[in-house]
Motif scaffolding. Structure first.
Motif, PDB file in Angstrom:
ATOM      1  N   MET A 194     -74.092-125.494  18.405  1.00 11.63           N
ATOM      2  CA  MET A 194     -74.693-124.878  19.589  1.00 11.63           C
ATOM      3  C   MET A 194     -75.490-125.899  20.393  1.00 11.63           C
ATOM      4  N   GLU A 195     -75.918-126.971  19.739  1.00 11.67           N
ATOM      5  CA  GLU A 195     -76.640-128.030  20.449  1.00 11.67           C
ATOM      6  C   GLU A 195     -75.759-128.678  21.509  1.00 11.67           C
ATOM      7  N   LEU A 196     -74.442-128.535  21.375  1.00 13.70           N
ATOM      8  CA  LEU A 196     -73.514-129.118  22.337  1.00 13.70           C
ATOM      9  C   LEU A 196     -73.212-128.179  23.508  1.00 13.70           C
ATOM     10  N   SER A 197     -73.885-127.044  23.579  1.00 20.58           N
ATOM     11  CA  SER A 197     -73.618-126.091  24.658  1.00 20.58           C
ATOM     12  C   SER A 197     -73.819-126.676  26.059  1.00 20.58           C
ATOM     13  N   PRO A 198     -74.719-127.667  26.276  1.00 20.00           N
ATOM     14  CA  PRO A 198     -74.793-128.266  27.616  1.00 20.00           C
ATOM     15  C   PRO A 198     -73.495-128.979  28.018  1.00 20.00           C
ATOM     16  N   CYS A 199     -72.614-129.222  27.060  1.00 16.86           N
ATOM     17  CA  CYS A 199     -71.344-129.901  27.348  1.00 16.86           C
ATOM     18  C   CYS A 199     -70.199-128.929  27.631  1.00 16.86           C
ATOM     19  N   ALA A 200     -70.448-127.635  27.512  1.00 20.25           N
ATOM     20  CA  ALA A 200     -69.361-126.645  27.653  1.00 20.25           C
ATOM     21  C   ALA A 200     -68.649-126.767  28.990  1.00 20.25           C
ATOM     22  N   ALA A 201     -69.392-126.871  30.082  1.00 18.13           N
ATOM     23  CA  ALA A 201     -68.756-126.950  31.399  1.00 18.13           C
ATOM     24  C   ALA A 201     -67.868-128.188  31.506  1.00 18.13           C
ATOM     25  N   ALA A 202     -68.333-129.312  30.981  1.00 20.29           N
ATOM     26  CA  ALA A 202     -67.557-130.547  31.060  1.00 20.29           C
ATOM     27  C   ALA A 202     -66.330-130.500  30.150  1.00 20.29           C
ATOM     28  N   ILE A 203     -66.445-129.835  29.003  1.00 18.79           N
ATOM     29  CA  ILE A 203     -65.321-129.755  28.070  1.00 18.79           C
ATOM     30  C   ILE A 203     -64.260-128.783  28.566  1.00 18.79           C
ATOM     31  N   PHE A 204     -64.681-127.682  29.182  1.00 16.47           N
ATOM     32  CA  PHE A 204     -63.732-126.659  29.604  1.00 16.47           C
ATOM     33  C   PHE A 204     -63.262-126.815  31.043  1.00 16.47           C
ATOM     34  N   SER A 205     -63.758-127.802  31.766  1.00 19.18           N
ATOM     35  CA  SER A 205     -63.306-128.048  33.136  1.00 19.18           C
ATOM     36  C   SER A 205     -63.403-129.544  33.411  1.00 19.18           C
ATOM     37  N   ALA A 206     -63.195-129.905  34.635  1.00 16.11           N
ATOM     38  CA  ALA A 206     -63.155-131.327  34.981  1.00 16.11           C
ATOM     39  C   ALA A 206     -64.484-131.849  35.521  1.00 16.11           C
ATOM     40  N   VAL A 207     -65.567-131.105  35.368  1.00 17.00           N
ATOM     41  CA  VAL A 207     -66.848-131.587  35.880  1.00 17.00           C
ATOM     42  C   VAL A 207     -67.377-132.704  34.989  1.00 17.00           C
ATOM     43  N   PRO A 208     -68.089-133.653  35.569  1.00 16.88           N
ATOM     44  CA  PRO A 208     -68.676-134.723  34.758  1.00 16.88           C
ATOM     45  C   PRO A 208     -69.764-134.165  33.844  1.00 16.88           C
ATOM     46  N   PRO A 209     -69.963-134.786  32.687  1.00 15.53           N
ATOM     47  CA  PRO A 209     -71.016-134.320  31.784  1.00 15.53           C
ATOM     48  C   PRO A 209     -72.396-134.595  32.374  1.00 15.53           C
ATOM     49  N   SER A 210     -73.318-133.692  32.109  1.00 18.61           N
ATOM     50  CA  SER A 210     -74.696-133.850  32.575  1.00 18.61           C
ATOM     51  C   SER A 210     -75.452-134.793  31.642  1.00 18.61           C
ATOM     52  N   GLY A 211     -76.625-135.188  32.083  1.00 20.92           N
ATOM     53  CA  GLY A 211     -77.493-136.004  31.231  1.00 20.92           C
ATOM     54  C   GLY A 211     -77.877-135.254  29.967  1.00 20.92           C
ATOM     55  N   ALA A 212     -78.098-133.937  30.108  1.00 21.78           N
ATOM     56  CA  ALA A 212     -78.439-133.121  28.929  1.00 21.78           C
ATOM     57  C   ALA A 212     -77.279-133.112  27.941  1.00 21.78           C
ATOM     58  N   CYS A 213     -76.071-133.010  28.463  1.00 19.37           N
ATOM     59  CA  CYS A 213     -74.877-133.038  27.602  1.00 19.37           C
ATOM     60  C   CYS A 213     -74.811-134.357  26.844  1.00 19.37           C
ATOM     61  N   CYS A 214     -74.935-135.453  27.558  1.00 22.88           N
ATOM     62  CA  CYS A 214     -74.837-136.769  26.911  1.00 22.88           C
ATOM     63  C   CYS A 214     -75.931-136.964  25.869  1.00 22.88           C
ATOM     64  N   GLY A 215     -77.123-136.482  26.167  1.00 19.37           N
ATOM     65  CA  GLY A 215     -78.217-136.594  25.201  1.00 19.37           C
ATOM     66  C   GLY A 215     -77.933-135.821  23.927  1.00 19.37           C
ATOM     67  N   LYS A 216     -77.456-134.595  24.080  1.00 22.76           N
ATOM     68  CA  LYS A 216     -77.146-133.763  22.908  1.00 22.76           C
ATOM     69  C   LYS A 216     -75.961-134.332  22.139  1.00 22.76           C
ATOM     70  N   LEU A 217     -74.955-134.833  22.858  1.00 27.07           N
ATOM     71  CA  LEU A 217     -73.794-135.417  22.191  1.00 27.07           C
ATOM     72  C   LEU A 217     -74.205-136.625  21.371  1.00 27.07           C
ATOM     73  N   SER A 218     -75.089-137.418  21.913  1.00 29.49           N
ATOM     74  CA  SER A 218     -75.595-138.584  21.188  1.00 29.49           C
ATOM     75  C   SER A 218     -76.375-138.160  19.944  1.00 29.49           C
ATOM     76  N   GLN A 219     -77.213-137.135  20.081  1.00 31.51           N
ATOM     77  CA  GLN A 219     -77.980-136.642  18.934  1.00 31.51           C
ATOM     78  C   GLN A 219     -77.075-136.075  17.849  1.00 31.51           C
ATOM     79  N   GLN A 220     -76.015-135.394  18.241  1.00 29.58           N
ATOM     80  CA  GLN A 220     -75.128-134.733  17.292  1.00 29.58           C
ATOM     81  C   GLN A 220     -73.992-135.644  16.804  1.00 29.58           C
ATOM     82  N   LYS A 221     -73.978-136.878  17.238  1.00 30.14           N
ATOM     83  CA  LYS A 221     -72.920-137.824  16.858  1.00 30.14           C
ATOM     84  C   LYS A 221     -72.671-137.878  15.345  1.00 30.14           C
ATOM     85  N   PRO A 222     -73.713-137.904  14.496  1.00 31.91           N
ATOM     86  CA  PRO A 222     -73.458-137.928  13.054  1.00 31.91           C
ATOM     87  C   PRO A 222     -72.754-136.670  12.536  1.00 31.91           C
TER      88      PRO A 222
END
Length: 93
Positions: free
Chosen positions: A31-59
């Motif tokens: 659920m921490e990756l929810s800021p990335c939902a719009a970018a994953i399900f469409s062609a919009v660029p990822p937000s800063g919040a998305c990139c931050g959460k993706l980086s945190q959840q990388k492990p």
């Protein structure tokens, strides 16, 4: 592409099913990756919040890839595009 309420509900349910604790300092919660939902399900660029959460959840990404409910989202072309845009190396599990 607009997400229907049903699609969003299904995604949230699947993400909640992927919650697990990896260590004391990091809790794997898809659920921490929810800021990335719009970018994953469409062609919009990822937000800063998305990139931050993706980086945190990388492990946790390999754990998510092993989860049959999450694999199709994490292993999608758009998810790989988001990881590239966020400069988060896509895991090789």
């Amino acid at each position: 592409m607009k997400l229907s309420h049903l699609a969003v509900s299904v995604m949230v349910a699947l993400l909640l099913a992927g919650e697990a604790q990896v260590s004391v300092s990091l809790v794997c919660n898809a659920m921490e990756l929810s800021p990335c939902a719009a970018a994953i399900f469409s062609a919009v660029p990822p937000s800063g919040a998305c990139c931050g959460k993706l980086s945190q959840q990388k492990p946790c990404l390999c754990k998510y890839l092993r989860d049959p409910n999450l694999r199709k989202y994490i292993n999608s072309g758009n998810a790989k595009r988001v990881a590239d845009a966020c400069r988060v190396p896509f895991p090789k599990c």
